[in-house]
Design a protein around this motif. Structure first.
Motif, mmCIF file in Angstrom:
data_model
loop_
_atom_site.group_PDB
_atom_site.id
_atom_site.type_symbol
_atom_site.label_atom_id
_atom_site.label_comp_id
_atom_site.label_asym_id
_atom_site.label_seq_id
_atom_site.Cartn_x
_atom_site.Cartn_y
_atom_site.Cartn_z
ATOM 1 N N GLY A 1 66.135 102.577 38.843
ATOM 2 C CA GLY A 1 65.056 102.248 39.892
ATOM 3 C C GLY A 1 63.843 102.995 39.662
ATOM 4 N N LYS A 2 63.811 103.915 38.887
ATOM 5 C CA LYS A 2 62.570 104.633 38.713
ATOM 6 C C LYS A 2 61.917 104.779 37.296
ATOM 7 C CE LYS A 2 64.094 108.388 42.101
ATOM 8 N NZ LYS A 2 64.346 109.701 42.306
ATOM 9 N N GLU A 3 60.530 105.124 37.226
ATOM 10 C CA GLU A 3 60.131 104.993 35.992
ATOM 11 C C GLU A 3 60.514 106.217 35.095
ATOM 12 O OE1 GLU A 3 55.656 103.214 37.614
ATOM 13 O OE2 GLU A 3 55.813 105.186 36.436
ATOM 14 N N ARG A 4 60.334 105.813 33.597
ATOM 15 C CA ARG A 4 60.781 107.033 33.045
ATOM 16 C C ARG A 4 59.836 108.300 32.979
ATOM 17 N NH1 ARG A 4 62.222 104.854 26.829
ATOM 18 N NH2 ARG A 4 63.491 103.762 28.431
ATOM 19 N N GLU A 5 60.446 109.622 32.888
ATOM 20 C CA GLU A 5 59.642 110.751 33.254
ATOM 21 C C GLU A 5 59.639 111.657 31.976
ATOM 22 O OE1 GLU A 5 60.578 112.713 36.823
ATOM 23 O OE2 GLU A 5 62.667 113.053 36.225
ATOM 24 N N PHE A 6 58.598 112.408 31.817
ATOM 25 C CA PHE A 6 58.764 113.564 30.791
ATOM 26 C C PHE A 6 59.657 114.490 31.285
ATOM 27 C CE2 PHE A 6 57.189 116.279 27.712
ATOM 28 C CZ PHE A 6 56.841 117.473 28.479
ATOM 29 N N VAL A 7 60.295 114.931 30.494
ATOM 30 C CA VAL A 7 61.260 116.180 30.439
ATOM 31 C C VAL A 7 60.635 117.575 29.734
ATOM 32 C CG1 VAL A 7 63.617 117.274 30.641
ATOM 33 C CG2 VAL A 7 63.314 114.751 31.087
ATOM 34 N N ALA A 8 60.572 117.241 28.487
ATOM 35 C CA ALA A 8 60.366 118.496 27.485
ATOM 36 C C ALA A 8 59.636 117.886 26.074
ATOM 37 C CB ALA A 8 61.599 119.260 27.314
ATOM 38 N N ALA A 9 59.033 118.749 25.540
ATOM 39 C CA ALA A 9 58.474 118.328 24.266
ATOM 40 C C ALA A 9 58.314 119.494 23.358
ATOM 41 C CB ALA A 9 57.306 117.461 24.288
ATOM 42 N N ILE A 10 58.613 119.347 22.057
ATOM 43 C CA ILE A 10 58.353 120.526 20.939
ATOM 44 C C ILE A 10 57.513 120.009 20.009
ATOM 45 C CG2 ILE A 10 60.692 120.025 19.969
ATOM 46 C CD1 ILE A 10 60.697 122.886 19.513
ATOM 47 N N ASN A 11 56.549 120.656 19.466
ATOM 48 C CA ASN A 11 55.656 120.195 18.270
ATOM 49 C C ASN A 11 56.255 120.835 16.991
ATOM 50 O OD1 ASN A 11 54.540 122.825 18.499
ATOM 51 N ND2 ASN A 11 52.522 122.188 19.354
ATOM 52 N N ARG A 12 55.376 120.673 16.118
ATOM 53 C CA ARG A 12 55.655 121.099 14.669
ATOM 54 C C ARG A 12 55.560 122.653 14.675
ATOM 55 N NH1 ARG A 12 51.185 118.460 11.045
ATOM 56 N NH2 ARG A 12 51.588 116.931 12.241
ATOM 57 N N SER A 13 54.765 123.414 15.738
ATOM 58 C CA SER A 13 54.841 124.852 15.710
ATOM 59 C C SER A 13 55.715 125.516 16.371
ATOM 60 C CB SER A 13 53.141 125.230 16.033
ATOM 61 O OG SER A 13 52.164 124.571 15.062
ATOM 62 N N ARG A 14 56.659 124.420 16.787
ATOM 63 C CA ARG A 14 57.594 124.953 17.843
ATOM 64 C C ARG A 14 57.082 125.639 19.023
ATOM 65 N NH1 ARG A 14 62.729 125.059 14.970
ATOM 66 N NH2 ARG A 14 62.221 124.804 12.420
ATOM 67 N N HIS A 15 56.079 124.993 19.339
ATOM 68 C CA HIS A 15 55.376 125.274 20.740
ATOM 69 C C HIS A 15 56.265 124.318 21.828
ATOM 70 C CE1 HIS A 15 51.582 126.839 19.121
ATOM 71 N NE2 HIS A 15 52.625 128.161 19.136
ATOM 72 N N THR A 16 56.542 124.786 22.891
ATOM 73 C CA THR A 16 57.460 124.035 24.059
ATOM 74 C C THR A 16 56.740 123.791 25.323
ATOM 75 O OG1 THR A 16 58.749 125.732 25.011
ATOM 76 C CG2 THR A 16 59.746 124.650 22.821
ATOM 77 N N TYR A 17 57.059 122.594 25.678
ATOM 78 C CA TYR A 17 56.335 122.137 26.976
ATOM 79 C C TYR A 17 57.369 121.450 27.635
ATOM 80 C CZ TYR A 17 52.567 122.749 23.771
ATOM 81 O OH TYR A 17 51.556 123.185 22.788
ATOM 82 N N TYR A 18 57.164 121.861 29.247
ATOM 83 C CA TYR A 18 58.572 121.535 30.235
ATOM 84 C C TYR A 18 57.627 120.644 31.445
ATOM 85 C CZ TYR A 18 61.357 124.094 27.337
ATOM 86 O OH TYR A 18 62.278 124.567 26.081
ATOM 87 N N SER A 19 58.507 119.767 32.092
ATOM 88 C CA SER A 19 58.106 119.261 33.187
ATOM 89 C C SER A 19 58.398 120.370 34.396
ATOM 90 C CB SER A 19 58.883 118.240 33.500
ATOM 91 O OG SER A 19 60.217 118.258 33.848
ATOM 92 N N ASP A 20 57.914 120.295 35.539
ATOM 93 C CA ASP A 20 58.060 121.258 36.436
ATOM 94 C C ASP A 20 59.564 121.240 36.694
ATOM 95 O OD1 ASP A 20 55.138 120.938 38.350
ATOM 96 O OD2 ASP A 20 55.516 122.112 36.587
ATOM 97 N N SER A 21 60.136 120.347 36.795
ATOM 98 C CA SER A 21 61.708 120.168 37.286
ATOM 99 C C SER A 21 62.432 120.702 36.088
ATOM 100 C CB SER A 21 62.078 118.539 37.573
ATOM 101 O OG SER A 21 61.832 117.918 36.562
ATOM 102 N N ALA A 22 62.149 120.608 34.810
ATOM 103 C CA ALA A 22 63.025 121.189 34.051
ATOM 104 C C ALA A 22 62.832 122.792 33.523
ATOM 105 C CB ALA A 22 62.550 120.322 32.579
ATOM 106 N N ARG A 23 61.409 123.112 33.767
ATOM 107 C CA ARG A 23 61.140 124.339 33.515
ATOM 108 C C ARG A 23 62.440 125.431 34.137
ATOM 109 N NH1 ARG A 23 56.537 124.112 34.813
ATOM 110 N NH2 ARG A 23 55.315 123.315 32.715
#
Length: 125
Positions: free
Chosen positions: A42-64
């Motif tokens: 019942g909810k929209e798709r939401e971002f959790v985490a990402a990693i780029n080719r340089s292995r830099h990582t990014y997180y949602s507030d809930s995942a960090r």
């Protein structure tokens, strides 16, 4: 033809851990931004985490602080280690890939070209 296949979902008690995997084929894996998204009922798709080719990582507030994304270019796999799981983490988890995303777009599911079929995570006592 690009394929992304997630695995590792299941049922776990609150406070437990799971490690999701996503195996990719048909793409130059090391060049891609890889993301994990989730969608609860019942909810929209939401971002959790990402990693780029340089292995830099990014997180949602809930995942960090609880989740860790990593990649193995030799195996063409991306992982999501999830610790301290909460009932609100219950969702279908999807991996996604795109070659040309800019950082400001990493969290936007509409910007990714390729998607897996998802794996279900249920956190419940």
């Amino acid at each position: 033809q690009v394929h992304l296949v997630e695995s590792g979902g299941g049922m776990v008690q609150p406070g437990g851990s799971l490690r999701l995997s996503c195996a990719a084929s048909g793409l130059a894996f090391s060049r891609y931004v890889l993301g994990w998204f989730r969608q609860a009922a019942g909810k929209e798709r939401e971002f959790v985490a990402a990693i780029n080719r340089s292995r830099h990582t990014y997180y949602s507030d809930s995942a960090r602080g609880r989740f860790t994304i990593s990649r193995d270019n030799g195996k063409s796999e991306v992982y999501l280690q999830m610790n301290s799981l909460k009932p609100e983490d219950t969702a279908d988890y999807y991996c996604a890939a795109d070659e040309r995303l800019i950082v400001s777009s990493y969290g936007q599911h509409t910007q990714y070209d390729y998607w897996g079929q998802g794996t279900r995570v249920t956190v419940s006592s």
